[in-house]
Design a protein around this motif. Structure first.
Motif, PDB file in Angstrom:
ATOM      1  N   LEU A 152       0.819  -1.205   0.000  1.00 31.79           N
ATOM      2  CA  LEU A 152       0.000   0.000   0.000  1.00 31.79           C
ATOM      3  C   LEU A 152       0.859   1.264   0.000  1.00 31.79           C
ATOM      4  CD1 LEU A 152      -2.848   1.176   0.177  1.00 31.79           C
ATOM      5  CD2 LEU A 152      -2.684   1.015   2.655  1.00 31.79           C
ATOM      6  N   GLN A 153       1.960   1.215   0.622  1.00 34.56           N
ATOM      7  CA  GLN A 153       2.842   2.397   0.661  1.00 34.56           C
ATOM      8  C   GLN A 153       3.349   2.752  -0.744  1.00 34.56           C
ATOM      9  OE1 GLN A 153       5.921   1.429   3.473  1.00 34.56           O
ATOM     10  NE2 GLN A 153       4.479   1.431   5.264  1.00 34.56           N
ATOM     11  N   GLN A 154       3.692   1.715  -1.505  1.00 35.04           N
ATOM     12  CA  GLN A 154       4.172   1.946  -2.866  1.00 35.04           C
ATOM     13  C   GLN A 154       3.076   2.606  -3.696  1.00 35.04           C
ATOM     14  OE1 GLN A 154       5.643  -1.572  -4.748  1.00 35.04           O
ATOM     15  NE2 GLN A 154       6.238  -0.512  -6.628  1.00 35.04           N
ATOM     16  N   LEU A 155       1.834   2.192  -3.515  1.00 30.20           N
ATOM     17  CA  LEU A 155       0.726   2.792  -4.257  1.00 30.20           C
ATOM     18  C   LEU A 155       0.512   4.252  -3.861  1.00 30.20           C
ATOM     19  CD1 LEU A 155      -1.885  -0.142  -4.180  1.00 30.20           C
ATOM     20  CD2 LEU A 155      -0.588   0.688  -6.149  1.00 30.20           C
ATOM     21  N   GLN A 156       0.794   4.564  -2.646  1.00 32.05           N
ATOM     22  CA  GLN A 156       0.661   5.944  -2.202  1.00 32.05           C
ATOM     23  C   GLN A 156       1.674   6.846  -2.936  1.00 32.05           C
ATOM     24  OE1 GLN A 156      -1.536   7.353  -0.309  1.00 32.05           O
ATOM     25  NE2 GLN A 156      -2.640   5.444   0.202  1.00 32.05           N
ATOM     26  N   ARG A 157       2.878   6.327  -3.131  1.00 34.34           N
ATOM     27  CA  ARG A 157       3.890   7.131  -3.877  1.00 34.34           C
ATOM     28  C   ARG A 157       3.439   7.334  -5.318  1.00 34.34           C
ATOM     29  NH1 ARG A 157       7.376   3.802  -0.745  1.00 34.34           N
ATOM     30  NH2 ARG A 157       7.606   2.355  -2.498  1.00 34.34           N
ATOM     31  N   GLN A 158       2.875   6.310  -5.930  1.00 34.59           N
ATOM     32  CA  GLN A 158       2.367   6.451  -7.301  1.00 34.59           C
ATOM     33  C   GLN A 158       1.253   7.506  -7.348  1.00 34.59           C
ATOM     34  OE1 GLN A 158       1.159   2.606  -8.620  1.00 34.59           O
ATOM     35  NE2 GLN A 158       3.259   1.781  -8.747  1.00 34.59           N
ATOM     36  N   ARG A 159       0.451   7.589  -6.317  1.00 32.89           N
ATOM     37  CA  ARG A 159      -0.639   8.565  -6.289  1.00 32.89           C
ATOM     38  C   ARG A 159      -0.074   9.991  -6.255  1.00 32.89           C
ATOM     39  NH1 ARG A 159      -3.926  11.535  -3.097  1.00 32.89           N
ATOM     40  NH2 ARG A 159      -6.155  11.448  -3.554  1.00 32.89           N
ATOM     41  N   GLN A 160       0.998  10.201  -5.503  1.00 33.22           N
ATOM     42  CA  GLN A 160       1.611  11.534  -5.439  1.00 33.22           C
ATOM     43  C   GLN A 160       2.153  11.942  -6.802  1.00 33.22           C
ATOM     44  OE1 GLN A 160       4.579  11.276  -2.346  1.00 33.22           O
ATOM     45  NE2 GLN A 160       3.011  11.148  -0.665  1.00 33.22           N
ATOM     46  N   LEU A 161       2.805  11.004  -7.505  1.00 31.61           N
ATOM     47  CA  LEU A 161       3.320  11.299  -8.845  1.00 31.61           C
ATOM     48  C   LEU A 161       2.181  11.672  -9.780  1.00 31.61           C
ATOM     49  CD1 LEU A 161       5.693  11.423 -10.839  1.00 31.61           C
ATOM     50  CD2 LEU A 161       5.403   8.957 -11.186  1.00 31.61           C
ATOM     51  N   GLY A 162       1.052  10.945  -9.715  1.00 30.46           N
ATOM     52  CA  GLY A 162      -0.092  11.245 -10.569  1.00 30.46           C
ATOM     53  C   GLY A 162      -0.661  12.620 -10.277  1.00 30.46           C
ATOM     54  N   GLU A 163      -0.692  13.017  -9.012  1.00 30.01           N
ATOM     55  CA  GLU A 163      -1.232  14.321  -8.666  1.00 30.01           C
ATOM     56  C   GLU A 163      -0.343  15.434  -9.257  1.00 30.01           C
ATOM     57  OE1 GLU A 163      -3.384  13.191  -4.396  1.00 30.01           O
ATOM     58  OE2 GLU A 163      -1.489  14.285  -4.454  1.00 30.01           O
TER      59      GLU A 163
END
Length: 1018
Positions: free
Chosen positions: A687-698
């Motif tokens: 889940l932590q890795q997905l959170q980093r991907q979300r920041q990049l998308g934002e």
């Protein structure tokens, strides 16, 4: 008018039929004491209707029937017939001869006949009273009655006068009217009580009836209003449906019109878009379109990034792991529920097993209640069938074997019961055959005796075989005793028997006849059966006294022995006896012995016994058939139990296997659930890795939004630069927008019409449902058809009130009235009718009471007038006769209460010459007899009778007084017939016809007659 003849048969000492033919004038009956001459007087009084046994010197009435003697058997009835010559027509009947007969059976039954026709005693007494004939002291006078007439008192003397004057019929009518008056008074009291009771009940019932009437009227008005309102509602719903249908049709037309207009606008909009496309091929348009396309692509990428971010938020590995765990938990729950379900099914099958055990218990009870022999049942009964079943400790195969054993046992009992049914049917056929054979024998006997030819002949009682009842086991002995007479036809008397015999001879039909009167009249020597012998007579019976008398003659001297040896010994030693055996052997008094004769033993009682045996056998067969039906039912239950037991065992086995499988799967899924929970911990790290991907998308989303804003500025500049070049385009766009606006408006209108159409359809459906509901309610609750309800006019209403308000008002009135008795009105009407009926009954009773009082007053007047006339005549005649019987004496009659003519008595005042007597008891016996004769002869002279019977009235007179007595008789013999019982020689010398009565050995009276003139000539 005179007595022509007197016939006695079985009366006192006259056992044989004896006829005394009387002559006009003086008939004298003489005989020694005890010969029975006074029985002639008793017979005349008895046949004329005397009811007191003491008058004929008996304790009870059946003492007059001949009681038998040492040589004569007892008779069963006494009969006396009196023939009266009526050529003068004194009796009010259209016959020249009148025969009055009276018969008394030993059973106590009595019969009266007038010229052979059955009648009442009252008919005879009323017929004779008009001619001055009676059965009391007036016409029949005995020696004892002479003394009784003087000692009886004034009331009896008055009764003698009334009878002589023919007043008894008036007195009887008055007494009957008085009895009726008492009954009418009693009825009047009862009717008054009933009327008061009805009036007591009618007052509260009237209030209930008024309440019920108000309730019924209000309910009727309410029902009428409800019918009217229901009809109006139905008419309104029908009108609503019609209006809705009309509006729906108009809306449909508008929808079609708007649809066509929309199609035309769509074509125009397509043409406008095509023109706009051609006009927009310039450079400015292309730049604008290119910028708009780039801006659209950037916006699409923004949308994609936002969706990707949303996907990252909503679809994480951790959430997927939770769903997997939830899925496993759900599957575990389902497996547990299914396992519980199989457990419930197992319990249900166990309950079915218990029900099956109850059925098997019923089968055990059916086996125990069977009517088979207990030893046979114990020999065939399996030991394990009894006692409570223990399925928990027994294998399934063993339980199924037990059920099969029950079925086999019931099959054995069923076969045995069917065998018993066959045996019972055989018994029934046997008894039916015997009954048919006995009936055929009886029919053959009737044919032999000529009974068919005499079936409708007068006086035929039936064959002897049909008229007697023989005790069981004695039929053959009876048939041997009477031989051919068993089939003879029994006829009531000799004349009818002679006519029947002539009838058979004329028709050439063979037959046998037994005449009861002939057998009763024949003197038969009946041997006395010694006590050591058994008589047959007590074992043969009949309901008829005449047939019993016939049996007494036929079976007289018949004895029964057990075997032929004893019978031969008795027949040789006592030849006067007839000896029979119960097997049908006969040893007659003439030495004719008969053994081995064919006897049928047929009798009416034997035939009835055979019919009863057949009926009992039929009932036994029906009972056994009912038991067979029960066993067959039990057999069907046993077969069903065997089949159900097998199916049950199979289902239980399958459920056990499924329970094992579900338990295995449940353990497997619980293991997987534990593994999934371990994997959930690993997914949480991702889940932590997905959170980093979300920041990049934002961050990328922010760049794209900045780029889109720049494109919007550039597009605005291009649009301003090319605004002048786009006038044509604007015009086309304006036209296109105008058409599109018009299309939207038409679409909105079409939508409105569609909504309205839907609403109208809903309203039509609702109206149809309400119409159907109202119609059903109208038919169910108000029992009326819709057409009738709609055709109803407005009911009459109070001023200013609507029908709806009137309904509410009537409902409130009914609520105030509450519960009423619906039958009160009907009961009130019935009670009212009953009250009127009781009133009419009371009026009728009062009218009847008045008529009865008038009838009593009229009868009293007739009695008073006739009594005074009769008294005056008798008093004058008594004075004359007294002076003739007592020369120089004075006699007269006095009334005890002259002021009360209806109740006054009569007294005799007698003063012989040279004597002053205050009471009659002071006179001598001869003087008292002459005084009584003077009174009786005075009555005879005043109200003459056609005949008089005098029984030894001259016994106390001396020679001088007998001469005076005979001088008086000479005055009567010219107008009346005299029958005199006497011992006096002087009286006998005055006779015109002389009868002698004697009693030879045997206790039976005999008579001989002789005319005095014929005797003098000889």
């Amino acid at each position: 008018m005179y007595l022509k003849s007197l016939t006695l048969k079985g009366f006192k000492s006259f056992a044989d039929a004896t006829t005394l033919a009387f002559e006009p004038g003086v008939n004298v009956v003489v005989g020694p004491n005890g010969s029975g001459k006074s029985n002639v007087v008793d017979a005349i009084a008895w046949v004329l209707g005397m009811q007191a046994p003491t008058v004929v010197r008996a304790q009870k009435m059946d003492d007059i029937v001949f009681a038998g003697s040492a040589t004569r058997r007892t008779l069963g009835r006494a009969e006396v017939s009196l023939v009266i010559d009526n050529h003068s027509g004194l009796l009010p009947i259209d016959f020249s001869e009148v025969t009055i007969s009276r018969t008394l059976f030993r059973s106590g039954q009595s019969e009266y006949t007038l010229n052979g026709v059955n009648c009442r005693l009252r008919d005879i007494t009323e017929l004779l009273s008009d001619a001055g004939i009676g059965h009391t002291q007036h016409t029949i006078v005995s020696q004892g009655q002479i003394e009784e007439a003087l000692n009886a008192g004034p009331v009896v003397l008055r009764m003698i006068l009334e009878e002589a004057a023919g007043m008894l019929k008036h007195r009887r009518r008055r007494e009957q009217a008085e009895r009726q008056l008492l009954e009418v008074e009693s009825n009047l009291v009862r009717a008054g009580d009933l009327l008061r009771e009805v009036r007591r009940q009618i007052k509260p019932l009237k209030q209930q009836a008024e309440a019920a009437q108000k309730h019924a009227d209000a309910l009727a008005r309410l029902t009428q209003l409800q019918q009217y309102l229901a009809g109006r509602e139905i008419a309104a719903l029908i009108q609503t449906r019609r209006e809705t249908a009309t509006q729906l049709s108009a809306v449909s037309e508008q929808e079609n019109r708007l649809s066509r207009q929309l199609e035309e606008l769509d074509d125009k909009i397509a043409h406008s878009e095509q023109a706009l496309s051609q006009a927009g091929k310039g450079e400015a348009v292309e730049d604008t379109l290119q910028l708009e396309a780039q801006r659209s692509q950037a916006r699409e990428r923004i949308v994609v990034l936002r969706e990707k971010l949303a996907q990252i938020d909503s679809e994480t590995s951790a959430q997927n792991a939770a769903e997997t765990i939830a899925a496993y938990e759900m599957e575990v729950t389902q497996l547990k529920a299914e396992l519980d379900k199989t457990t419930q099914q197992s319990n249900q099958l166990q309950a079915s097993a218990e029900q099956l055990e109850a059925v098997e218990a019923e089968l055990d009870a059916a086996i125990s209640n069977s009517r088979q022999d207990s030893q046979v049942m114990d020999g065939l009964r399996p030991p394990q069938l009894y006692g409570p079943p223990s399925h928990s400790s027994q294998p399934a195969a063993n339980r199924l074997d037990h059920t099969n054993a029950r079925r086999r046992r019931i099959e054995q009992l069923l076969q045995a019961a069917r065998g018993q049914v066959a045996e019972a049917e055989a018994d029934r056929r046997h008894y039916a055959s015997r009954a048919d054979a006995l009936a055929a024998t009886i029919a053959e006997a009737r044919a032999r005796s000529g009974a068919q030819a005499l079936a409708d002949f007068e006086g035929v009682l039936g064959t002897l075989l049909e008229l007697v009842v023989v005790d069981a086991g004695w039929e053959l002995a009876f048939e041997a005793a009477v031989e051919e007479a068993v089939a003879a036809v029994v006829i009531s008397d000799v004349p009818k028997a002679r006519q029947a015999l002539e009838h058979l001879i004329q028709r050439g039909v063979p037959g046998a006849i037994l005449a009861i009167d002939e057998t009763a009249a024949v003197e038969t020597l009946q041997p006395k059966i010694p006590t050591e012998h058994m008589a047959l007579r007590p074992h043969v019976h009949s309901d008829s006294a005449e047939v019993n008398a016939l049996l007494d003659m036929l079976l007289a001297g018949v004895v029964v022995k057990e075997n032929h040896r004893e019978a031969v010994t008795v027949a040789v030693a006592q030849p006067e006896l007839c000896v029979v055996t119960r097997g049908g052997d006969r040893f007659g008094a003439t030495g004719r012995w008969q053994v081995g004769a064919k006897r049928t033993g047929a009798s009416h009682s034997a035939w009835e016994e055979a019919k009863n045996s057949e009926k009992n056998a039929t009932q036994q067969r029906d009972q056994l058939q009912a038991e067979v039906a029960k066993l067959e039912n039990a057999m069907r239950k046993a077969e069903t139990a065997v089949r159900q037991r097998g199916e049950l065992e199979v289902k239980l086995s399958a459920l056990k296997e499924r329970q094992q499988m579900l338990s295995f799967r449940l353990q497997e899924r619980e293991s997987l659930l534990a593994d999934s929970r371990e994997q959930s911990k690993q997914i949480a790290s991702q889940l932590q890795q997905l959170q980093r991907q979300r920041q990049l998308g934002e961050s990328l989303l922010e760049g794209l939004e900045t780029e889109v804003a720049a494109m919007d500025e550039e597009l605005q500049e291009v649009r301003q630069r090319h605004s002048r070049q786009s006038q044509q385009v604007q015009l086309l766009i304006k036209t296109l927008e105008s058409r599109r606006a018009e299309r939207r408006q038409l679409a909105e209108q079409l939508g409105e019409f569609q909504q309205r159409s839907l609403r109208l359809n809903a309203e039509e459906t609702e109206a149809a449902v309400r119409l159907e509901s109202a119609t059903v309610s109208l038919r169910r609750d108000l029992q009326l058809e819709p057409k009738q309800a709609m055709a109803m006019s407005v009911p009459e209403l109070p001023q200013g009130m609507t029908p709806e308000a009137r309904v509410v008002q009537l409902q409130e009135e009914l609520a105030v009235l509450g519960t009423v008795n619906p039958l009160a009105l009907e009961e009130y009407e019935k009670l009212s009718e009953r009250e009127q009926f009781q009133k009419s009954q009371i009026d009728d009773i009062k009218t009847a009471r008045k008529k009865l009082r008038d009838a009593i007053a009229l009868a009293n007047g007739e009695i008073a007038n006739e009594f005074l006339m009769a008294f005056e005549d008798v008093s004058a005649n008594f004075t004359t006769l007294f002076a003739k019987l007592f020369p120089g004496g004075v006699g007269k009659l006095l009334l005890t209460d002259p002021d009360n003519v209806l109740e006054t008595g009569v007294e005799i005042s007698a003063q012989p010459s040279d004597k002053k007597v205050s009471r009659l008891s002071l006179l001598s016996g001869g003087e008292r007899s002459l005084v009584a004769l003077a009174f009786l002869f005075a009555v005879f002279m005043s109200r003459p009778s056609p005949f008089y019977v005098l029984d030894e009235v001259d016994a106390a007179l001396d020679q001088v007084n007998i001469g005076r007595y005979l001088d008086v008789l000479d005055d009567f013999r010219r107008d009346s017939q005299l029958i005199i019982i006497t011992h006096q020689r002087l009286t006998v010398e005055r006779a015109d016809c002389l009868w002698g009565v004697s009693m030879p050995s045997g206790g039976v009276s005999k008579v001989v007659s002789q005319r005095v003139s014929e005797a003098a000539f000889q």
